[in-house]
Design a protein around this motif. Structure first.
Motif, short mmCIF file in Angstrom:
data_model
loop_
_atom_site.label_atom_id
_atom_site.label_comp_id
_atom_site.label_asym_id
_atom_site.label_seq_id
_atom_site.Cartn_x
_atom_site.Cartn_y
_atom_site.Cartn_z
N GLU A 90 0.82 -1.20 0.00
CA GLU A 90 0.00 0.00 0.00
C GLU A 90 0.86 1.26 0.00
O GLU A 90 0.54 2.24 -0.67
CB GLU A 90 -0.94 0.00 1.22
N LEU A 94 0.87 4.17 -2.84
CA LEU A 94 0.67 5.59 -2.55
C LEU A 94 1.83 6.43 -3.07
O LEU A 94 1.63 7.56 -3.55
CB LEU A 94 0.49 5.80 -1.04
N LEU A 196 -1.58 13.05 0.64
CA LEU A 196 -0.93 11.74 0.51
C LEU A 196 0.37 11.69 1.32
O LEU A 196 0.68 10.66 1.94
CB LEU A 196 -0.64 11.45 -0.95
N PRO A 205 -0.83 2.57 5.82
CA PRO A 205 -1.98 2.87 4.95
C PRO A 205 -2.70 1.59 4.56
O PRO A 205 -2.12 0.50 4.53
CB PRO A 205 -1.33 3.54 3.74
N ASP A 209 -7.31 3.57 1.49
CA ASP A 209 -6.59 4.82 1.24
C ASP A 209 -6.10 4.89 -0.20
O ASP A 209 -6.14 5.95 -0.83
CB ASP A 209 -5.41 4.96 2.21
N VAL A 210 -5.63 3.78 -0.72
CA VAL A 210 -5.16 3.75 -2.11
C VAL A 210 -6.32 3.99 -3.08
O VAL A 210 -6.21 4.77 -4.02
CB VAL A 210 -4.47 2.41 -2.39
N ALA A 213 -7.42 7.63 -2.96
CA ALA A 213 -6.48 8.51 -3.66
C ALA A 213 -6.65 8.42 -5.17
O ALA A 213 -6.64 9.44 -5.88
CB ALA A 213 -5.04 8.15 -3.27
#
Length: 433
Positions: A90, A94, A196, A205, A209-210, A213
């Motif tokens: 992850e 990111l 980020l 993360p 979250d990925v 984003a």
């Protein structure tokens, strides 16, 4: 006699003996033979340092006693608190998204500067063409009949037609509005890049979250497209709507350790804070966002009038220059000269004054208030307080986004609550713009 001779010999011997000894001393030459030295390790120093750097700080590999560097590694492990673990997938994703966002920032920045340069060059060029054609019409009318009159008439007609075409293109693409869109996109991508970076600094993360984003990047790409053909935003729309550059917000679980350590109680929320946020969201919708939509509609209507007037005046001027010398009336000269002058004035007011940029600014501001209102409603609608953003942090964020301190924000919410009619409340929620 003998005794005196013996003493004299002894004294002379004692007098001369130091010099004789100094002269006769011969320092022997020392020959260096085999010297026993410590045995160097088989590996070179560079190889050893590389080995230690490879295994000590970055891995948790266990070593046996047969390893020649077991003692060094064991000593180092005992002095350090712990070793870092490899980056998770992850975190790698990111970082990859951050690289893409950084590239988007540079792209929008460069293209925004280019389109702003378009606006300046096109405004100057169209005005010069229009005024030159208007001057040619005046010279042709003041000169006696001849071949040069035909040349001036044809030249002015060509210039007016070229100016009309350029004005139509400028009204279609609105270069000043395009430049403002790219500036907004660059600012929002910078904001996303900072989010980020903060998320990575917090550590651990998740896949959510990925995905979030990536959704934000794609939403920004859709809200502020780069190409002109096919995906360009409508510059003269029928209705004014807030700009939307964020994905559809949805309820999602948040870690309790996110942004501020372990949460306690109701995650910083209580009845007072919920009521305050509800009042602020209502004022944002009814006052701030409605006001900027009203202003955006006025600017849009004004821009539409200018967009129609510019090419219409230059077209009439081209028509007047065509009939110059063909009719005995003076109206071709009047239309050719006055129409060209007015066309240059309208073009300067529309594009030199950057009316399209002002419209985009109002549209983006209304979108900003819409995003704040949706965020407030999303948090209040969530029944589980631990799935909301932290109440104290959210209150600070809202206050700073509105250009207020915490005390000012609470006083504003109290004033809204004490008023009988929220619609008649005169103060706006935002003091920033």
């Amino acid at each position: 006699m003998g005794t005196n001779m013996l003493s004299s010999k002894c004294s002379s011997f004692s007098y001369f003996s130091p010099r004789r000894i100094a002269v006769s001393i011969d320092v022997p030459k020392i020959k260096v033979k085999n010297i026993s030295t410590a045995r160097l390790p088989n590996r070179s120093l560079v190889a050893e340092l590389d080995y230690l750097h490879k295994y000590i700080p970055t891995t948790t590999t266990t070593h046996t006693k047969e390893d020649p560097y077991y003692s060094k590694i064991n000593t180092n492990d005992s002095t350090t608190s712990g070793t870092s673990t490899p980056n998770s997938m992850e975190e790698v994703k990111l970082h990859l998204i951050m690289d893409v966002v950084a590239d988007r920032i540079e792209m929008h920045k460069n293209i925004g500067a280019q389109r702003d340069n378009w606006n300046r060059l096109l405004v100057t060029s169209v005005n010069m063409i229009t005024l030159s054609a208007s001057a040619m019409v005046g010279l042709a009318a003041a000169s006696p009949s001849g071949a040069h009159i035909v040349a001036l008439k044809v030249s002015s007609t060509i210039l007016y037609m070229a100016a009309t075409g350029l004005i139509l293109v400028m009204n279609k693409i609105q270069p000043s509005q395009l430049a403002e869109e790219q500036r907004n996109a660059a600012r929002l991508f910078k904001q996303l890049h900072g989010e980020l970076r903060t998320r990575l600094s917090l550590g651990n993360p998740s896949e959510n979250d990925v995905e979030e984003a990536m959704e934000k990047v794609l939403a920004l790409d859709g809200a502020y497209p780069l190409p002109l053909l096919g995906s360009m935003l409508e510059k003269l729309p029928r209705t004014v709507e807030p700009a939307v550059w964020w994905p559809r917000q949805k309820q999602r679980s948040r870690r309790k350790e996110e942004l501020g350590g372990k949460l306690k109680g109701k995650n910083g929320w209580d009845a007072r804070s919920e009521a305050e946020m509800r009042k602020i969201g209502m004022i944002l919708r009814k006052k701030d966002m409605a006001e900027y939509l009203r202003l955006g509609k006025q600017v849009l209507n004004f821009n539409k009038v200018l967009a129609v007037s510019g090419p219409l005046l230059s077209g009439l001027a081209a028509l007047g220059s065509c009939f110059l010398g063909s009719v005995s009336s003076s109206w071709p000269v009047m239309v050719g000269v006055i129409g060209g002058a007015l066309a240059s004035v309208v073009n300067t007011l529309e594009h030199g004054g950057q009316v399209g940029m002002v419209f985009e600014m109002y549209r983006a501001n209304s979108g900003f208030f819409k995003l704040m209102e949706e965020s407030i409603e999303l948090n209040i609608a969530e029944e589980d307080p631990h799935k909301r953003e932290n109440g104290e942090l959210f209150e600070i964020k809202v206050a700073l986004q509105l250009g207020r301190s915490l005390s000012e924000l609470r006083q504003f919410a109290a004033a809204v609550s004490s008023s009988h009619e929220e619609r008649d409340f005169e103060e706006f929620a935002s003091k920033l713009f």
